[in-house]
Design an enzyme around this catalytic site. Structure first.
Site, PDB file in Angstrom:
ATOM      1  N   THR A 176      37.071  44.810  24.067  1.00 32.55           N
ATOM      2  CA  THR A 176      36.452  45.796  23.069  1.00 32.55           C
ATOM      3  C   THR A 176      37.056  47.125  22.765  1.00 32.55           C
ATOM      4  O   THR A 176      37.144  47.808  21.719  1.00 32.55           O
ATOM      5  CB  THR A 176      34.940  46.166  23.688  1.00 32.55           C
ATOM      6  OG1 THR A 176      34.316  44.849  23.666  1.00 32.55           O
ATOM      7  CG2 THR A 176      34.418  47.192  22.953  1.00 32.55           C
ATOM      8  N   ASP A 216      39.890  38.603  22.999  1.00 31.80           N
ATOM      9  CA  ASP A 216      38.697  38.913  23.722  1.00 31.80           C
ATOM     10  C   ASP A 216      38.821  38.182  25.142  1.00 31.80           C
ATOM     11  O   ASP A 216      39.144  36.975  25.321  1.00 31.80           O
ATOM     12  CB  ASP A 216      37.604  38.232  22.830  1.00 31.80           C
ATOM     13  CG  ASP A 216      36.192  38.394  23.211  1.00 31.80           C
ATOM     14  OD1 ASP A 216      35.343  38.945  22.695  1.00 31.80           O
ATOM     15  OD2 ASP A 216      35.773  38.222  24.765  1.00 31.80           O
ATOM     16  N   SER A 217      38.142  38.721  26.050  1.00 37.06           N
ATOM     17  CA  SER A 217      38.601  38.354  27.313  1.00 37.06           C
ATOM     18  C   SER A 217      37.997  37.201  27.692  1.00 37.06           C
ATOM     19  O   SER A 217      38.079  36.357  28.697  1.00 37.06           O
ATOM     20  CB  SER A 217      38.200  39.422  28.444  1.00 37.06           C
ATOM     21  OG  SER A 217      36.984  39.606  28.990  1.00 37.06           O
ATOM     22  N   SER A 218      36.803  36.810  26.892  1.00 35.27           N
ATOM     23  CA  SER A 218      36.408  35.320  27.102  1.00 35.27           C
ATOM     24  C   SER A 218      37.340  34.120  26.830  1.00 35.27           C
ATOM     25  O   SER A 218      37.185  33.128  27.349  1.00 35.27           O
ATOM     26  CB  SER A 218      35.152  35.149  26.288  1.00 35.27           C
ATOM     27  OG  SER A 218      34.149  36.215  26.156  1.00 35.27           O
ATOM     28  N   ASP A 225      34.200  41.157  29.835  1.00 35.85           N
ATOM     29  CA  ASP A 225      33.513  39.964  30.385  1.00 35.85           C
ATOM     30  C   ASP A 225      34.100  39.154  31.306  1.00 35.85           C
ATOM     31  O   ASP A 225      33.394  38.499  32.338  1.00 35.85           O
ATOM     32  CB  ASP A 225      33.426  38.865  28.997  1.00 35.85           C
ATOM     33  CG  ASP A 225      32.682  39.539  28.069  1.00 35.85           C
ATOM     34  OD1 ASP A 225      31.732  40.442  28.222  1.00 35.85           O
ATOM     35  OD2 ASP A 225      32.636  38.908  26.889  1.00 35.85           O
ATOM     36  N   THR A 240      32.113  43.088  40.109  1.00 31.63           N
ATOM     37  CA  THR A 240      31.362  42.103  39.227  1.00 31.63           C
ATOM     38  C   THR A 240      30.912  42.981  38.088  1.00 31.63           C
ATOM     39  O   THR A 240      30.324  43.909  38.211  1.00 31.63           O
ATOM     40  CB  THR A 240      30.037  41.613  39.921  1.00 31.63           C
ATOM     41  OG1 THR A 240      30.594  40.721  40.965  1.00 31.63           O
ATOM     42  CG2 THR A 240      29.317  40.492  38.992  1.00 31.63           C
ATOM     43  N   GLN A 248      23.790  33.437  45.734  1.00 31.82           N
ATOM     44  CA  GLN A 248      23.268  33.716  44.381  1.00 31.82           C
ATOM     45  C   GLN A 248      22.885  35.237  44.383  1.00 31.82           C
ATOM     46  O   GLN A 248      22.905  35.868  43.267  1.00 31.82           O
ATOM     47  CB  GLN A 248      22.181  33.080  43.935  1.00 31.82           C
ATOM     48  CG  GLN A 248      22.674  31.331  43.485  1.00 31.82           C
ATOM     49  CD  GLN A 248      21.672  30.717  43.219  1.00 31.82           C
ATOM     50  OE1 GLN A 248      20.354  31.070  42.965  1.00 31.82           O
ATOM     51  NE2 GLN A 248      21.746  29.199  43.222  1.00 31.82           N
ATOM     52  N   CYS A 249      22.629  35.785  45.496  1.00 31.26           N
ATOM     53  CA  CYS A 249      22.388  37.082  45.745  1.00 31.26           C
ATOM     54  C   CYS A 249      23.557  38.120  45.529  1.00 31.26           C
ATOM     55  O   CYS A 249      24.687  37.707  46.078  1.00 31.26           O
ATOM     56  CB  CYS A 249      21.836  37.223  47.146  1.00 31.26           C
ATOM     57  SG  CYS A 249      20.224  36.728  47.317  1.00 31.26           S
TER      58      CYS A 249
HETATM   59  N1  ASP Z   1      33.802  40.316  24.558  1.00 32.01           N
HETATM   60  C1  ASP Z   1      34.431  41.709  25.172  1.00 32.01           C
HETATM   61  C2  ASP Z   1      35.790  41.277  26.033  1.00 32.01           C
HETATM   62  O1  ASP Z   1      35.510  40.905  27.179  1.00 32.01           O
HETATM   63  C3  ASP Z   1      33.523  42.482  25.876  1.00 32.01           C
HETATM   64  C4  ASP Z   1      34.302  43.680  26.289  1.00 32.01           C
HETATM   65  O2  ASP Z   1      35.335  44.110  26.191  1.00 32.01           O
HETATM   66  O3  ASP Z   1      33.656  44.566  26.893  1.00 32.01           O
HETATM   67  O4  ASP Z   1      36.615  41.104  25.629  1.00 32.01           O
END
Ligand code: ASP
Length: 351
Positions: free
Chosen positions: A21, A65-67, A98, A174, A286-287
């Site tokens: 972003t 995008d880091s996804s 992300d 996280t 999961q905690c």
């Molecule tokens: N979708 C974006 C990413 O991870 C979100 C961000 O950068 O905050 O690239």
């Protein structure tokens, strides 16, 4: 301060722009945010020039995008750091939020004998927006990457995430909010620094590599790993299918509470059979906060008896990247089991 190869005594920082972003712009047709180039980012932060640093840039050819991050991107970042390690005082990696915690964890395992700061940051709002958090994050990350103590040693000597008010150990952090400027949290390890009027470092909690062996990158990553998130009603077919997936070597099992799981005989049978065939299963809670205590309840004891190993207080991001890393080094299942229970770079408390 080091005298670097240019003869200047100014701190020398390499910025590595991967996307996210922070450098995005709105696509006029769809309205969606998309990665843009580094010059756009720099044009929006004229204040950088007021820092008395020598800053160079490296940009991913196609910022992402880091996804879309993959181990090949971690290897690319690691290669840039390795090739430039001796020429710079510190490194700032600009990255989407992300999957930032995955990248930070992976790099922390790949970098052996790191003694310089690798500060990863990004933002929730693009740098061109009026209320952007990107400008502060970028400037602060550069200051942290340049910080030296009275002996001229880097204050931070590990992979860290800087976001808004806090500096976190990368393999302990996280993403906990998609909305808040303080997007990252580390529930099982204290902050390395608090950012306010000044930057207050907590040296007593910072990672230090012992000895004097040279910096070295271990590139191998094996993606034959998976998560298995438990929930009441989890289906036998699904569990048996997942645990017998061809090629699968390691599973991070996200368990209830302090490391508990279903006590149904079919479940424990499926887990035991998979482990007997060589699968490594790591128990991570999961905690967000707390550690796995497998023998506290019968429901955890069954997993331990079946051969599931404890992930202690690992984040799930650190657990999965650590499995990828250890298998990527060519280790056998037995070797991975032993290594998973020991800290490589401060990612877990072994107790
Ligand atoms: N979708 C974006 C990413 O991870 C979100 C961000 O950068 O905050 O690239």
């Amino acid at each position: 301060m080091n005298t670097n190869t240019t003869g200047s005594t100014r701190p020398r920082i390499l910025m590595i722009y991967t996307g996210g972003t922070i450098g995005m712009k709105e696509n006029v047709e769809t309205g969606a945010l998309e990665p843009f180039d580094f010059n756009h980012l720099l044009e929006n932060v004229p204040r950088i020039k007021r820092l008395a640093y020598d800053i160079d840039n490296y940009q991913f050819e196609d910022p992402i995008d880091s996804s879309a991050m993959e181990p090949a991107h971690w290897q690319q970042i690691a290669r840039v750091v390795e090739n430039n390690y001796d020429s710079y005082d510190g490194f700032v990696v600009l990255h989407g939020t992300d999957t930032m915690a995955y990248t930070a964890s992976a790099l922390s395992f790949m970098f052996e004998n790191l003694r310089k700061p690798v500060v990863i940051t990004g933002s929730q709002l693009p740098i061109g927006e009026v209320r952007t958090d990107g400008e502060e994050n970028l400037i602060t990350a550069l200051q942290i990457a340049a910080a030296k103590d009275l002996n001229g040693e880097p204050v931070v000597q590990e992979v860290a995430i800087l976001f808004e008010d806090y500096l976190w150990r990368g393999n302990r952090a996280t993403k906990h909010s998609s909305d808040n400027f303080n997007a990252f949290k580390s529930s099982n390890y204290p902050r390395l620094a608090k950012v306010g009027l000044g930057i207050t470092y907590r040296r007593e909690v910072m990672w230090r590599n012992p000895g004097h062996d040279p910096f070295h990158v271990k590139y191998g990553m094996d993606t034959n790993v998976a998560y298995m998130d438990l929930f009441p009603g989890i289906n036998e077919n699904f569990v048996r299918h997942l645990l017998s997936a061809p090629g699968l070597k390691g599973v991070v099992m996200k368990t209830f509470g302090s490391g508990n799981g279903p006590t149904a005989p079919w479940f424990l049978d499926a887990v035991k059979k998979a482990i007997d065939k060589g699968l490594v299963i790591v128990n991570v809670s999961q905690c967000e906060n707390g550690t796995v205590l497998p023998t506290r309840y019968g429901a955890g004891f069954g997993l331990e008896k079946a051969g599931v190993i404890s992930g202690h207080d690992l984040t799930s991001e650190a657990a999965i990247t650590k499995l990828m890393f250890l298998f990527g080094q060519g280790m056998s299942s037995d070797e991975v089991k032993v290594a998973m229970e020991h800290s490589l770079s401060g990612e877990m408390n072994e107790q």
